[in-house]
Design a protein around this motif. Sequence first.
Motif, PDB file in Angstrom:
ATOM      1  N   HIS A  94      50.118  30.390  43.539  1.00 45.89           N
ATOM      2  CA  HIS A  94      48.922  31.227  43.585  1.00 45.89           C
ATOM      3  C   HIS A  94      48.320  31.378  44.986  1.00 45.89           C
ATOM      4  O   HIS A  94      47.885  32.486  45.347  1.00 45.89           O
ATOM      5  CB  HIS A  94      47.868  30.690  42.611  1.00 45.89           C
ATOM      6  CG  HIS A  94      46.765  31.654  42.340  1.00 45.89           C
ATOM      7  ND1 HIS A  94      45.457  31.420  42.683  1.00 45.89           N
ATOM      8  CD2 HIS A  94      46.788  32.882  41.769  1.00 45.89           C
ATOM      9  CE1 HIS A  94      44.716  32.453  42.339  1.00 45.89           C
ATOM     10  NE2 HIS A  94      45.485  33.350  41.769  1.00 45.89           N
ATOM     11  N   PRO A  95      48.274  30.334  45.825  1.00 43.50           N
ATOM     12  CA  PRO A  95      47.706  30.537  47.170  1.00 43.50           C
ATOM     13  C   PRO A  95      48.509  31.518  48.024  1.00 43.50           C
ATOM     14  O   PRO A  95      47.974  32.061  48.997  1.00 43.50           O
ATOM     15  CB  PRO A  95      47.753  29.128  47.782  1.00 43.50           C
ATOM     16  CG  PRO A  95      47.810  28.205  46.613  1.00 43.50           C
ATOM     17  CD  PRO A  95      48.608  28.922  45.577  1.00 43.50           C
ATOM     18  N   ALA A  96      49.779  31.735  47.674  1.00 40.85           N
ATOM     19  CA  ALA A  96      50.632  32.660  48.433  1.00 40.85           C
ATOM     20  C   ALA A  96      50.877  33.949  47.660  1.00 40.85           C
ATOM     21  O   ALA A  96      51.866  34.638  47.879  1.00 40.85           O
ATOM     22  CB  ALA A  96      51.966  31.995  48.764  1.00 40.85           C
ATOM     23  N   THR A  97      49.953  34.294  46.764  1.00 39.46           N
ATOM     24  CA  THR A  97      50.092  35.490  45.928  1.00 39.46           C
ATOM     25  C   THR A  97      49.025  36.516  46.294  1.00 39.46           C
ATOM     26  O   THR A  97      47.836  36.193  46.358  1.00 39.46           O
ATOM     27  CB  THR A  97      49.990  35.121  44.438  1.00 39.46           C
ATOM     28  OG1 THR A  97      51.043  34.203  44.113  1.00 39.46           O
ATOM     29  CG2 THR A  97      50.125  36.346  43.564  1.00 39.46           C
ATOM     30  N   PHE A  98      49.454  37.740  46.516  1.00 44.56           N
ATOM     31  CA  PHE A  98      48.580  38.841  46.910  1.00 44.56           C
ATOM     32  C   PHE A  98      48.677  39.942  45.843  1.00 44.56           C
ATOM     33  O   PHE A  98      49.770  40.222  45.356  1.00 44.56           O
ATOM     34  CB  PHE A  98      48.992  39.397  48.266  1.00 44.56           C
ATOM     35  CG  PHE A  98      48.902  38.391  49.397  1.00 44.56           C
ATOM     36  CD1 PHE A  98      47.887  38.489  50.337  1.00 44.56           C
ATOM     37  CD2 PHE A  98      49.822  37.352  49.503  1.00 44.56           C
ATOM     38  CE1 PHE A  98      47.795  37.561  51.379  1.00 44.56           C
ATOM     39  CE2 PHE A  98      49.735  36.424  50.540  1.00 44.56           C
ATOM     40  CZ  PHE A  98      48.723  36.524  51.475  1.00 44.56           C
ATOM     41  N   MET A  99      47.541  40.547  45.505  1.00 39.67           N
ATOM     42  CA  MET A  99      47.536  41.566  44.458  1.00 39.67           C
ATOM     43  C   MET A  99      46.771  42.803  44.901  1.00 39.67           C
ATOM     44  O   MET A  99      45.801  42.703  45.654  1.00 39.67           O
ATOM     45  CB  MET A  99      46.890  41.016  43.187  1.00 39.67           C
ATOM     46  CG  MET A  99      47.602  39.808  42.616  1.00 39.67           C
ATOM     47  SD  MET A  99      47.127  39.504  40.908  1.00 39.67           S
ATOM     48  CE  MET A  99      47.968  37.940  40.636  1.00 39.67           C
ATOM     49  N   ARG A 100      47.211  43.951  44.415  1.00 37.28           N
ATOM     50  CA  ARG A 100      46.397  45.148  44.588  1.00 37.28           C
ATOM     51  C   ARG A 100      45.128  44.987  43.743  1.00 37.28           C
ATOM     52  O   ARG A 100      45.154  44.397  42.660  1.00 37.28           O
ATOM     53  CB  ARG A 100      47.169  46.393  44.161  1.00 37.28           C
ATOM     54  CG  ARG A 100      48.395  46.689  45.027  1.00 37.28           C
ATOM     55  CD  ARG A 100      48.942  48.076  44.728  1.00 37.28           C
ATOM     56  NE  ARG A 100      50.251  48.259  45.349  1.00 37.28           N
ATOM     57  CZ  ARG A 100      50.429  48.697  46.595  1.00 37.28           C
ATOM     58  NH1 ARG A 100      49.369  49.005  47.344  1.00 37.28           N
ATOM     59  NH2 ARG A 100      51.647  48.851  47.086  1.00 37.28           N
ATOM     60  N   ARG A 101      44.055  45.554  44.241  1.00 34.85           N
ATOM     61  CA  ARG A 101      42.789  45.440  43.508  1.00 34.85           C
ATOM     62  C   ARG A 101      42.885  46.050  42.121  1.00 34.85           C
ATOM     63  O   ARG A 101      42.270  45.560  41.169  1.00 34.85           O
ATOM     64  CB  ARG A 101      41.655  46.094  44.297  1.00 34.85           C
ATOM     65  CG  ARG A 101      40.280  45.760  43.711  1.00 34.85           C
ATOM     66  CD  ARG A 101      39.111  46.238  44.553  1.00 34.85           C
ATOM     67  NE  ARG A 101      38.976  47.688  44.505  1.00 34.85           N
ATOM     68  CZ  ARG A 101      39.132  48.495  45.541  1.00 34.85           C
ATOM     69  NH1 ARG A 101      39.426  47.980  46.717  1.00 34.85           N
ATOM     70  NH2 ARG A 101      38.989  49.800  45.424  1.00 34.85           N
ATOM     71  N   ASN A 102      43.712  47.099  41.963  1.00 33.13           N
ATOM     72  CA  ASN A 102      43.800  47.741  40.652  1.00 33.13           C
ATOM     73  C   ASN A 102      44.466  46.854  39.597  1.00 33.13           C
ATOM     74  O   ASN A 102      44.359  47.127  38.401  1.00 33.13           O
ATOM     75  CB  ASN A 102      44.494  49.103  40.740  1.00 33.13           C
ATOM     76  CG  ASN A 102      45.911  49.021  41.279  1.00 33.13           C
ATOM     77  OD1 ASN A 102      46.566  47.987  41.227  1.00 33.13           O
ATOM     78  ND2 ASN A 102      46.395  50.138  41.819  1.00 33.13           N
ATOM     79  N   VAL A 103      45.160  45.793  40.038  1.00 32.14           N
ATOM     80  CA  VAL A 103      45.706  44.841  39.062  1.00 32.14           C
ATOM     81  C   VAL A 103      44.561  44.108  38.361  1.00 32.14           C
ATOM     82  O   VAL A 103      44.554  43.960  37.133  1.00 32.14           O
ATOM     83  CB  VAL A 103      46.653  43.829  39.742  1.00 32.14           C
ATOM     84  CG1 VAL A 103      47.059  42.726  38.762  1.00 32.14           C
ATOM     85  CG2 VAL A 103      47.888  44.542  40.269  1.00 32.14           C
TER      86      VAL A 103
END
Length: 263
Positions: A145-154
């Motif tokens: 999780h600390p190395a996980t990036f998401m688009r805001r729309n997710v």
Amino acid sequence: MKVSVIIPSFNSAKTIEDTLESIMDQNWTDIQIIIQDGGSTDDTKAIVTKYPTAILGWQSEPDNGIYDAMNKGIKRATGEIIAILNSDDAWLPGTLDRVASVFSRNPDVGIVSGSIEVWEDSPNGAKVVLKSSLLHLYKGLTVQHPATFMRRNVYERIGPFDTRYQIGADYDFVLRCLMANIPCIILEDVLVRMRAGGKGSSIFTLDDWKVRRSYKISSVFYEIITSINNFMRQLTRKIIKNTLGDKTVSIIRNYRWRKRTFR
């Protein structure tokens, strides 16, 4: 591409400067730093004040746990990409360049996740690189999780973290993303350095059990064996620490970590 990074914090004066320095070292021009503080009574704010970009995103108020703080931060985020970085973790150089390039080349991808380096904050302490994986989620949260990036729309589509979990809501959130068929890319790159320790023990085991059973991704037999193994491991570590000290625990941990690939 604007990136919002959310830093949940509480009495993090000893570590948060390393976290902020790692963000500043990215040299990313379009970044929003959101520090969602739980009402710190130490010098956390004084340290954050030294960083103009960070103090703009400072908010300190009581919360109902780390996931409540994350949810508050997500509501304040305005970037296309959202990252969550704990106040004792650090991005490695070039992390944002690597992640942003993947998102730019893959406009349909909602999640990009990489590896983390976990290390003991002590001389000659143990360390291990843990990869992200979608294939081992029946064991626990193997998307780092600390190395996980998401688009805001997710987050707009999936919803916030479930605060009924004390420290298992990120596991639940990843499984919800998979069920919703959110496209994900897993990188081999090590993106984050993470200090060993933090929350865990029996609460973590219980939360994992609740998540796995709610999604019916493990058997009762597997959960019983896993619970027994975790209990015995924690008991053994406590006995060794009390009788032989932290250095011996570190040596044993280093030996065990050499066999690990996923969390």
